[in-house]
Write an enzyme that holds these catalytic residues in place. Sequence first.
Site, PDB file in Angstrom:
ATOM      1  N   GLY A  81       0.471   5.278   2.304  1.00 12.04           N
ATOM      2  CA  GLY A  81       1.823   5.228   1.749  1.00 12.04           C
ATOM      3  C   GLY A  81       1.811   4.511   0.418  1.00 12.04           C
ATOM      4  O   GLY A  81       0.859   3.806   0.065  1.00 12.04           O
ATOM      5  N   GLY A  83       4.656   2.553  -2.542  1.00  6.40           N
ATOM      6  CA  GLY A  83       5.994   2.081  -2.872  1.00  6.40           C
ATOM      7  C   GLY A  83       5.982   1.334  -4.183  1.00  6.40           C
ATOM      8  O   GLY A  83       4.987   1.359  -4.933  1.00  6.40           O
ATOM      9  N   GLY A  84       7.097   0.659  -4.464  1.00  8.23           N
ATOM     10  CA  GLY A  84       7.225  -0.023  -5.735  1.00  8.23           C
ATOM     11  C   GLY A  84       6.230  -1.149  -5.921  1.00  8.23           C
ATOM     12  O   GLY A  84       5.824  -1.453  -7.053  1.00  8.23           O
ATOM     13  N   MET A  85       5.813  -1.800  -4.821  1.00 10.89           N
ATOM     14  CA  MET A  85       4.883  -2.919  -4.925  1.00 10.89           C
ATOM     15  C   MET A  85       3.424  -2.470  -4.976  1.00 10.89           C
ATOM     16  O   MET A  85       2.562  -3.232  -5.400  1.00 10.89           O
ATOM     17  CB  MET A  85       5.076  -3.864  -3.736  1.00 10.89           C
ATOM     18  CG  MET A  85       6.359  -4.668  -3.772  1.00 10.89           C
ATOM     19  SD  MET A  85       6.384  -5.907  -5.076  1.00 10.89           S
ATOM     20  CE  MET A  85       5.153  -7.070  -4.461  1.00 10.89           C
ATOM     21  N   VAL A  88      -0.726   1.416   0.266  1.00  4.77           N
ATOM     22  CA  VAL A  88      -1.421   0.993   1.479  1.00  4.77           C
ATOM     23  C   VAL A  88      -2.437   2.073   1.834  1.00  4.77           C
ATOM     24  O   VAL A  88      -2.100   3.260   1.905  1.00  4.77           O
ATOM     25  CB  VAL A  88      -0.438   0.784   2.649  1.00  4.77           C
ATOM     26  CG1 VAL A  88      -1.203   0.363   3.904  1.00  4.77           C
ATOM     27  CG2 VAL A  88       0.610  -0.264   2.295  1.00  4.77           C
ATOM     28  N   LYS A 103      -3.514  -3.282   1.847  1.00  4.49           N
ATOM     29  CA  LYS A 103      -2.370  -3.227   0.948  1.00  4.49           C
ATOM     30  C   LYS A 103      -2.828  -3.676  -0.429  1.00  4.49           C
ATOM     31  O   LYS A 103      -3.358  -4.783  -0.593  1.00  4.49           O
ATOM     32  CB  LYS A 103      -1.243  -4.106   1.468  1.00  4.49           C
ATOM     33  CG  LYS A 103       0.022  -4.082   0.621  1.00  4.49           C
ATOM     34  CD  LYS A 103       1.162  -4.839   1.289  1.00  4.49           C
ATOM     35  CE  LYS A 103       1.667  -4.115   2.507  1.00  4.49           C
ATOM     36  NZ  LYS A 103       2.925  -4.735   3.034  1.00  4.49           N
ATOM     37  N   ASP A 204      13.891  -9.901   5.859  1.00  4.75           N
ATOM     38  CA  ASP A 204      14.073  -8.485   5.525  1.00  4.75           C
ATOM     39  C   ASP A 204      13.845  -7.614   6.756  1.00  4.75           C
ATOM     40  O   ASP A 204      13.156  -6.592   6.687  1.00  4.75           O
ATOM     41  CB  ASP A 204      13.133  -8.079   4.388  1.00  4.75           C
ATOM     42  CG  ASP A 204      13.563  -6.781   3.694  1.00  4.75           C
ATOM     43  OD1 ASP A 204      14.754  -6.410   3.821  1.00  4.75           O
ATOM     44  OD2 ASP A 204      12.728  -6.145   3.019  1.00  4.75           O
TER      45      ASP A 204
END
Length: 311
Positions: A81, A83-85, A88, A103, A204
């Site tokens: 996957g 994402g913005g950060m 993974v 990650k 979160d």
Amino acid sequence: MTENSRRTLEAAFQEWLELSRLEQGSAEVEDFLAGQPAALRSALRQRISDHRALLESAASAPPQLEAGHEIDDYRLIRELGRGGMGAVWEAEQISLKRRVALKILNPSLSFSPTALQRFRREAEAGGRLQHPGIVQTYAVGESSGLHWIAQELVADGFSLADLLAEQRQQLELPADGYQQIAEFFIRVAEAMEHAHQANVVHRDIKPNNILVDSAGNPRIADFGLAKVQDDLGLSRTGDFAGTPFYMSPEQALAKRLDLDHRTDIFSLGATLYEALTLVRAFDGDTSQQVFQKILMDDPVDPRRFRSRIPR
């Protein structure tokens, strides 16, 4: 600029980053700035501009990660996957011959002290916790400019958000569906209690951060916004923490408050509400609309949506 002004500027910038992530980068800068203190708008506009320039620069030369690439003691197998950060990957820890989830922080964020702090926070918070309901953290490091965290691989897993998306396509739950949901959330609550006993507040909790393993057991993941209560370096107030739909009133009202474990309990309740009804407890077109509902409105009685929910 005073220290208080710098903290306020940093908090507003983190709010912008979170809003931009939630809206897939489409959030309007000027609309956002209009809701900020006039004295900070110029500095905040420049901070956002510098951040965007950095991202554009990094995008022109993306890292060439591919299967077989080795990062320290880990060999990449496949990307799971992105994402913005960052991304993974499923990887093999070469020395121990075991599969892990690796990650990798987006290299463009390695210049951001805030992003690096969040990444370190996730590793240190996760490293404190050993519970069957929490994704285990094995190691953290940096190699050739790439910052990484090695974590337990939840094989064949998916998120609670994925499960709810599937259930929205069904006409009704099975006869024991609500009992299964209750038992599932008991296990989530027990795992969360373990984190709280270790002085870690997740901040979160939401469907995307609750994984489901191949046996149907929940695993809490992503401690990137966690607050370690006895580590001053990781518990600075002023962080924008949480996803608006699942925020506690304390997060929505004053994101610079020193939040404690009760914020996770509220977020877990909002997540349970969605699992039962398949509707968010607090929804809206903008984050401000969502905040207003969290602060002022009670959620609709769940039985208005699903009459078979047991009292």
